[in-house]
Design a protein around this motif. Sequence first.
Motif, PDB file in Angstrom:
ATOM      1  N   ARG A   1       0.832  -1.209   0.000  1.00 14.49           N
ATOM      2  CA  ARG A   1       0.000   0.000   0.000  1.00 14.49           C
ATOM      3  C   ARG A   1       0.866   1.258   0.000  1.00 14.49           C
ATOM      4  NH1 ARG A   1      -4.271  -0.757   4.797  1.00 14.49           N
ATOM      5  NH2 ARG A   1      -4.877   1.346   4.091  1.00 14.49           N
ATOM      6  N   ILE A   2       1.923   1.238   0.807  1.00 11.32           N
ATOM      7  CA  ILE A   2       2.817   2.395   0.845  1.00 11.32           C
ATOM      8  C   ILE A   2       3.533   2.564  -0.486  1.00 11.32           C
ATOM      9  CG2 ILE A   2       4.848   3.378   1.986  1.00 11.32           C
ATOM     10  CD1 ILE A   2       3.925   1.887   4.529  1.00 11.32           C
TER      11      ILE A   2
ATOM     12  N   GLN B   1       0.502   7.173   7.245  1.00 13.27           N
ATOM     13  CA  GLN B   1      -0.409   7.523   8.344  1.00 13.27           C
ATOM     14  C   GLN B   1      -1.798   6.939   8.102  1.00 13.27           C
ATOM     15  OE1 GLN B   1       1.517   9.672   6.654  1.00 13.27           O
ATOM     16  NE2 GLN B   1       2.689  10.945   8.087  1.00 13.27           N
ATOM     17  N   TYR B   2      -2.262   6.933   6.849  1.00 11.53           N
ATOM     18  CA  TYR B   2      -3.554   6.306   6.552  1.00 11.53           C
ATOM     19  C   TYR B   2      -3.460   4.789   6.699  1.00 11.53           C
ATOM     20  CZ  TYR B   2      -5.370  10.682   4.514  1.00 11.53           C
ATOM     21  OH  TYR B   2      -5.799  11.968   4.306  1.00 11.53           O
ATOM     22  N   VAL B   3      -2.350   4.217   6.280  1.00 12.10           N
ATOM     23  CA  VAL B   3      -2.176   2.770   6.383  1.00 12.10           C
ATOM     24  C   VAL B   3      -2.217   2.329   7.841  1.00 12.10           C
ATOM     25  CG1 VAL B   3      -0.631   0.837   5.922  1.00 12.10           C
ATOM     26  CG2 VAL B   3      -0.868   2.660   4.222  1.00 12.10           C
TER      27      VAL B   3
ATOM     28  N   ALA C   1      -7.786   9.141   8.756  1.00 14.48           N
ATOM     29  CA  ALA C   1      -8.355   8.232   7.767  1.00 14.48           C
ATOM     30  C   ALA C   1      -8.527   9.002   6.473  1.00 14.48           C
ATOM     31  CB  ALA C   1      -9.703   7.688   8.252  1.00 14.48           C
ATOM     32  N   PRO C   2      -8.656   8.303   5.348  1.00 13.31           N
ATOM     33  CA  PRO C   2      -8.928   9.013   4.096  1.00 13.31           C
ATOM     34  C   PRO C   2     -10.125   9.945   4.248  1.00 13.31           C
ATOM     35  CG  PRO C   2      -8.451   6.713   3.654  1.00 13.31           C
ATOM     36  CD  PRO C   2      -8.520   6.844   5.150  1.00 13.31           C
TER      37      PRO C   2
ATOM     38  N   MET D   1       3.594  18.445  -6.497  1.00 11.95           N
ATOM     39  CA  MET D   1       3.238  17.698  -5.295  1.00 11.95           C
ATOM     40  C   MET D   1       3.416  16.201  -5.489  1.00 11.95           C
ATOM     41  SD  MET D   1      -0.109  19.902  -4.181  1.00 11.95           S
ATOM     42  CE  MET D   1      -0.373  18.970  -2.665  1.00 11.95           C
ATOM     43  N   SER D   2       3.664  15.517  -4.385  1.00  9.37           N
ATOM     44  CA  SER D   2       3.869  14.074  -4.399  1.00  9.37           C
ATOM     45  C   SER D   2       2.555  13.338  -4.618  1.00  9.37           C
ATOM     46  CB  SER D   2       4.494  13.632  -3.075  1.00  9.37           C
ATOM     47  OG  SER D   2       4.464  12.246  -2.935  1.00  9.37           O
ATOM     48  N   PRO D   3       2.608  12.182  -5.305  1.00  9.64           N
ATOM     49  CA  PRO D   3       1.378  11.392  -5.496  1.00  9.64           C
ATOM     50  C   PRO D   3       0.733  10.953  -4.190  1.00  9.64           C
ATOM     51  CG  PRO D   3       3.106  10.645  -6.991  1.00  9.64           C
ATOM     52  CD  PRO D   3       3.748  11.616  -6.038  1.00  9.64           C
ATOM     53  N   HIS D   4       1.531  10.753  -3.125  1.00 11.87           N
ATOM     54  CA  HIS D   4       0.908  10.284  -1.888  1.00 11.87           C
ATOM     55  C   HIS D   4       0.022  11.353  -1.262  1.00 11.87           C
ATOM     56  CE1 HIS D   4       4.455  12.165   0.131  1.00 11.87           C
ATOM     57  NE2 HIS D   4       3.637  12.323   1.135  1.00 11.87           N
ATOM     58  N   VAL D   5       0.227  12.623  -1.635  1.00 12.97           N
ATOM     59  CA  VAL D   5      -0.681  13.686  -1.215  1.00 12.97           C
ATOM     60  C   VAL D   5      -1.810  13.837  -2.230  1.00 12.97           C
ATOM     61  CG1 VAL D   5      -0.899  16.147  -0.706  1.00 12.97           C
ATOM     62  CG2 VAL D   5       1.137  14.903   0.035  1.00 12.97           C
ATOM     63  N   LEU D   6      -1.444  13.971  -3.496  1.00 11.99           N
ATOM     64  CA  LEU D   6      -2.434  14.232  -4.544  1.00 11.99           C
ATOM     65  C   LEU D   6      -3.492  13.142  -4.646  1.00 11.99           C
ATOM     66  CD1 LEU D   6      -0.396  15.660  -7.561  1.00 11.99           C
ATOM     67  CD2 LEU D   6      -2.143  16.832  -6.219  1.00 11.99           C
ATOM     68  N   ASP D   7      -3.057  11.884  -4.563  1.00 19.65           N
ATOM     69  CA  ASP D   7      -3.963  10.774  -4.839  1.00 19.65           C
ATOM     70  C   ASP D   7      -4.742  10.311  -3.628  1.00 19.65           C
ATOM     71  OD1 ASP D   7      -2.907  10.873  -7.372  1.00 19.65           O
ATOM     72  OD2 ASP D   7      -1.613   9.115  -7.130  1.00 19.65           O
TER      73      ASP D   7
END
Length: 274
Positions: free
Chosen positions: A60-61, A68-70, A84-85, A193-199
């Motif tokens: 997932r990471i 943090q969501y994981v 959470a998301p 921006m990083s995909p982990h923020v954008l997505d």
Amino acid sequence: MTYNELCRRLSPLYGEGEARAIVRMVVEDEFGLSPTDIYMGKVNQLSADERANLEEIVARIANYEPVQYVLGHADFSGRRFAVAPGVLIPRPETALLIPMIGSAAARPFTLLDIGTGSGCIAITAALDYPDATVTAWDISDDALRIARVNATRLGAQVCFERQDALAPPADTALWDVIVSNPPYICMSERAEMSPHVLDHEPATALFVPDSDPLLFYRAIARYATRALKPGGTLLFEINALYASETSAMLHALGFAASVERDQYDRPRFIIARL
């Protein structure tokens, strides 16, 4: 997988330093392994079920889902908050607002946190300043649900309300301090921006139109001109690209405003007083 193998798997995505920090967080929080355990190679002594769980987490990471969501939590100002998301992940630099809140008013005081998200600012302020009466707004039902869970778990007294910051009520002289970390990233900044923020993180908590980068700041400041008590303080976390424009807008509304820098010497906050 060994600890080093896990780090090498994530390094192309996050860089070596951040990858090691992420893996260390996972094995410490999820599997209870200390730094000494990691050094002794106990990561590759996990049970079959634990290894399967670890593989799922790392996958997932590796797909840019924030750790943090994981894991379901993030640390903020020395406390652990559920995330959470749909809820913005608390950032360490935002914690610099907490001592600013404490310095902004005589005791006791009333505080309003606009756009509370996980509740990290409001809850931390309520716990650090027990003589404060704290209210927190958000328009997101998901955020308010998570914030209430955090307040209950941490034992904080905060009144959470569903409220649109762009259409605030007609309050007068209610608050000694108003604090907000509102959406402030322009859509044109997405490419950086990083995909982990954008997505994964909620767009409504991040972005504003390129045509109006001060959208939330202006609405909150206008509300503050009537809702702050005489001598009250408005605290903002800001977009460094628009520090001068935000300060000028506040001055035009009658505030005495000063820009404050974060630990990286970037303009990060504004303290504005009536």
